[in-house]
Scaffold this motif. Structure first.
Motif, PDB file in Angstrom:
ATOM      1  N   ASP A   1       2.463  -6.546   3.061  1.00 54.23           N
ATOM      2  CA  ASP A   1       1.089  -6.347   2.588  1.00 54.23           C
ATOM      3  C   ASP A   1       1.161  -5.653   1.222  1.00 54.23           C
ATOM      4  O   ASP A   1       1.558  -4.498   1.114  1.00 54.23           O
ATOM      5  CB  ASP A   1       0.339  -5.499   3.648  1.00 54.23           C
ATOM      6  N   ALA A   2       0.783  -6.388   0.182  1.00 54.63           N
ATOM      7  CA  ALA A   2       0.969  -5.909  -1.197  1.00 54.63           C
ATOM      8  C   ALA A   2      -0.117  -4.922  -1.624  1.00 54.63           C
ATOM      9  O   ALA A   2      -1.246  -4.976  -1.134  1.00 54.63           O
ATOM     10  CB  ALA A   2       0.967  -7.097  -2.149  1.00 54.63           C
TER      11      ALA A   2
ATOM     12  N   LYS B   1      -6.837   3.009   3.527  1.00 55.36           N
ATOM     13  CA  LYS B   1      -6.755   3.604   2.186  1.00 55.36           C
ATOM     14  C   LYS B   1      -6.096   2.588   1.256  1.00 55.36           C
ATOM     15  O   LYS B   1      -5.350   1.729   1.729  1.00 55.36           O
ATOM     16  CB  LYS B   1      -5.893   4.855   2.236  1.00 55.36           C
TER      17      LYS B   1
ATOM     18  N   THR C   1      -3.549   0.645  -0.806  1.00 55.99           N
ATOM     19  CA  THR C   1      -2.107   0.530  -0.597  1.00 55.99           C
ATOM     20  C   THR C   1      -1.393   0.831  -1.924  1.00 55.99           C
ATOM     21  O   THR C   1      -1.748   0.281  -2.958  1.00 55.99           O
ATOM     22  CB  THR C   1      -1.781  -0.905  -0.118  1.00 55.99           C
TER      23      THR C   1
ATOM     24  N   THR D   1      -5.206  -4.961   3.846  1.00 50.38           N
ATOM     25  CA  THR D   1      -4.639  -4.037   4.834  1.00 50.38           C
ATOM     26  C   THR D   1      -5.478  -4.003   6.107  1.00 50.38           C
ATOM     27  O   THR D   1      -4.938  -4.000   7.220  1.00 50.38           O
ATOM     28  CB  THR D   1      -4.507  -2.625   4.211  1.00 50.38           C
TER      29      THR D   1
END
Ligand SMILES: Nc1nc2c(ncn2[C@@H]2O[C@H](COP(=O)(O)OP(=O)(O)OP(=O)(O)O)[C@@H](O)[C@H]2O)c(=O)[nH]1
Ligand SMILES: [Mg+2]
Length: 170
Positions: A54-55, A33, A35, A17
């Motif tokens: 974005d996993a 933070k 994800t 992230t």
């Protein structure tokens, strides 16, 4: 305009992230933070529109990765080079995606990430030996050294995304 999907994966705390946010905002983004479900954002470079998935990297959320894999044009794997105790876990997850038939014709970008501390260089060698990317046949895998502290490398990385898609399209 067509949006090209990019799937960004890797285990929790790898820096996915922070990396994507820093690329998108063209400045250092810290204080991310964990994800919890996909962060889906848009990125435009060289007139190409990307939709970045974005996993979430935590074990309990990895089941949703399949949604990111589907119809992705590029897969980006992020490895925290500083976290060598978790290389094995990271590799297992990398290989699972690599082995998924849905990714068969999709290029991968492998990010050796967090290349900004003293240990980064030493660990980089360890990581390269451990992942053995050159042994992976019949797949397009580019590797990059990235860090959110090094804006220049991120700008270069961003422009490469467009080049990869152009290569696919022509
Ligand atoms: N030194 C250094 N720290 C980084 C870098 N990129 C990210 N971090 C730090 O690594 C930690 C985790 O970053 P995240 O981007 O939240 O990690 P993530 O991979 O998205 O984690 P999940 O969302 O849980 O999957 C944060 O404290 C970041 O500030 C980097 O290039 N260098
Ligand atoms: Mg994250």
């Amino acid at each position: 305009m067509e949006q090209h999907k990019i799937f960004v994966f890797g285990i929790d705390q790898a820096g996915k992230t922070a990396l994507i946010s820093s690329i998108r905002e063209d400045k250092l983004i810290q204080g991310t933070k964990p994800t919890l479900s996909f962060n889906i954002t848009k990125l435009i470079t060289k007139n190409i529109v990307f939709q970045i998935w974005d996993a979430p990297g935590q074990v309990s959320f990895r089941d949703v990765w399949i949604k990111g894999i589907k119809r992705a044009k590029i897969n980006i794997f992020v490895l925290d080079v500083l976290d060598s105790p978790r290389f094995e876990e990271a590799k297992r997850e990398f290989e699972k995606v690599l082995d998924n038939p849905l990714t068969r014709n999709v290029p991968f970008i492998f990010c050796f990430h967090k290349m900004d501390l003293l240990e980064s260089q030493q660990n980089l060698k360890k990581a390269r030996d451990f992942f053995q990317l050159s042994q992976i046949r019949h797949r397009k895998i580019l590797s990059y050294e990235t860090s959110i502290m090094k804006m220049e490398s991120l700008r270069k990385f961003k422009s490469t995304l467009a080049d990869i898609v152009l290569d696919i399209m022509w």
